[in-house]
Design a protein around this motif. Structure first.
Motif, mmCIF file in Angstrom:
data_model
loop_
_atom_site.group_PDB
_atom_site.id
_atom_site.type_symbol
_atom_site.label_atom_id
_atom_site.label_comp_id
_atom_site.label_asym_id
_atom_site.label_seq_id
_atom_site.Cartn_x
_atom_site.Cartn_y
_atom_site.Cartn_z
ATOM 1 N N UNK A 6 -11.610 -1.733 -6.404
ATOM 2 C CA UNK A 6 -11.430 -1.782 -4.944
ATOM 3 C C UNK A 6 -12.718 -2.333 -4.347
ATOM 4 N N UNK A 7 -12.621 -3.488 -3.703
ATOM 5 C CA UNK A 7 -13.783 -4.120 -3.074
ATOM 6 C C UNK A 7 -13.646 -3.914 -1.577
ATOM 7 N N UNK A 8 -14.661 -3.388 -0.931
ATOM 8 C CA UNK A 8 -14.506 -3.222 0.514
ATOM 9 C C UNK A 8 -15.664 -3.820 1.288
ATOM 10 N N UNK A 9 -15.292 -4.361 2.447
ATOM 11 C CA UNK A 9 -16.272 -4.893 3.395
ATOM 12 C C UNK A 9 -16.099 -4.181 4.711
ATOM 13 N N UNK A 10 -17.156 -3.563 5.191
ATOM 14 C CA UNK A 10 -17.038 -2.698 6.358
ATOM 15 C C UNK A 10 -18.337 -2.747 7.153
ATOM 16 N N UNK A 11 -18.227 -2.696 8.476
ATOM 17 C CA UNK A 11 -19.437 -2.653 9.310
ATOM 18 C C UNK A 11 -19.622 -1.244 9.881
ATOM 19 N N UNK A 12 -18.536 -0.699 10.447
ATOM 20 C CA UNK A 12 -18.647 0.605 11.121
ATOM 21 C C UNK A 12 -18.031 1.756 10.321
ATOM 22 N N UNK A 13 -17.590 1.468 9.097
ATOM 23 C CA UNK A 13 -17.125 2.547 8.231
ATOM 24 C C UNK A 13 -15.617 2.702 8.116
ATOM 25 N N UNK A 14 -14.860 2.007 8.961
ATOM 26 C CA UNK A 14 -13.403 2.163 8.918
ATOM 27 C C UNK A 14 -12.813 1.673 7.597
ATOM 28 N N UNK A 15 -13.209 0.490 7.179
ATOM 29 C CA UNK A 15 -12.670 -0.073 5.926
ATOM 30 C C UNK A 15 -13.194 0.725 4.725
ATOM 31 N N UNK A 16 -14.406 1.240 4.854
ATOM 32 C CA UNK A 16 -14.961 2.068 3.764
ATOM 33 C C UNK A 16 -14.128 3.342 3.604
ATOM 34 N N UNK A 17 -13.791 3.941 4.740
ATOM 35 C CA UNK A 17 -12.981 5.168 4.708
ATOM 36 C C UNK A 17 -11.608 4.884 4.096
ATOM 37 N N UNK A 18 -11.009 3.749 4.492
ATOM 38 C CA UNK A 18 -9.694 3.411 3.939
ATOM 39 C C UNK A 18 -9.806 3.120 2.442
ATOM 40 N N UNK A 19 -10.922 2.520 2.030
ATOM 41 C CA UNK A 19 -11.125 2.253 0.593
ATOM 42 C C UNK A 19 -11.158 3.571 -0.176
ATOM 43 N N UNK A 20 -11.827 4.565 0.396
ATOM 44 C CA UNK A 20 -11.923 5.865 -0.296
ATOM 45 C C UNK A 20 -10.566 6.580 -0.323
ATOM 46 N N UNK A 21 -9.845 6.519 0.794
ATOM 47 C CA UNK A 21 -8.506 7.124 0.847
ATOM 48 C C UNK A 21 -7.577 6.436 -0.152
ATOM 49 N N UNK A 22 -7.649 5.104 -0.195
ATOM 50 C CA UNK A 22 -6.779 4.342 -1.107
ATOM 51 C C UNK A 22 -7.140 4.658 -2.554
ATOM 52 N N UNK A 23 -8.438 4.814 -2.826
ATOM 53 C CA UNK A 23 -8.879 5.140 -4.187
ATOM 54 C C UNK A 23 -8.254 6.470 -4.620
ATOM 55 N N UNK A 24 -8.252 7.458 -3.729
ATOM 56 C CA UNK A 24 -7.664 8.764 -4.059
ATOM 57 C C UNK A 24 -6.180 8.622 -4.353
#
Ligand SMILES: Cc1cc2nc3c(=O)[nH]c(=O)nc-3n(C[C@H](O)[C@H](O)[C@H](O)COP(=O)(O)O)c2cc1C
Length: 151
Positions: A6-24
């Motif tokens: 899972x590769x994520x690009x995020x500035x304010x953390x939204x995409x990072x949070x979705x990356x973590x949720x998707x990983x789970x």
């Protein structure tokens, strides 16, 4: 062995949070998952994952977030042969930006397509004007991705 990078690009953390949720969710479905950000293309290639999930917001005027920029530049500059790799893209954007809506994710989709990687499911575009609940907005799509990878 990593099943899904899972590769994520995020500035304010939204995409990072979705990356973590998707990983789970993907781990719950039985896959070994590894998250990548702030890295080089070679780091991702070294994981030898048969599937890539790219989750990127858009910044500036249709720009790629800095923490995934080196991967994007690497793909464009070297166009590695990824014909044995499956991929899928989630774009997070804001439709009030009109002509650059979700542009970073669209650019990634195009860059992956040019490597001959196989698109597993069509790109998902999440509009911040419509919802902030990105986990709910992507739930059915992640389900489709799981089914496709298990096929
Ligand atoms: C300075 C700035 C520029 C943005 N530029 C765009 C853009 O060009 N196109 C777009 O679709 N969204 C744009 N957005 C919206 C973000 O991509 C969107 O809010 C996203 O959900 C943010 O995800 P993040 O928290 O992972 O950075 C911009 C947001 C900000 C704050």
């Amino acid at each position: 062995m990593t099943d899904i990078a899972i590769l994520y690009g995020s500035v304010y953390g939204g995409a990072e949070e979705l990356a973590e949720t998707s990983a789970s969710r993907l781990e719950d479905a039985g896959f070994a998952v590894k998250l990548f950000s702030d890295c080089e293309l070679d780091d991702v290639l070294a994981a030898n994952a048969p599937n890539w999930l790219i989750i990127s917001s858009t910044t500036g005027s249709g720009d790629i977030p800095q923490n995934i920029e080196n991967v994007y530049t690497g793909l464009r500059d070297t166009v590695p042969n990824l014909s044995k790799t499956g991929y899928a893209v989630i774009c997070m954007g804001d439709s009030s930006y009109r002509e650059t809506f979700c542009e970073a994710g669209k650019q990634f989709d195009e860059a992956m397509y040019e490597t001959m990687a196989k698109r597993l499911v069509n790109r998902l575009e999440i509009d911040a004007c419509e919802t902030m609940d990105t986990a709910a907005a992507s739930a059915a799509w992640i389900g489709q991705l799981v089914d496709k990878i298990k096929q």
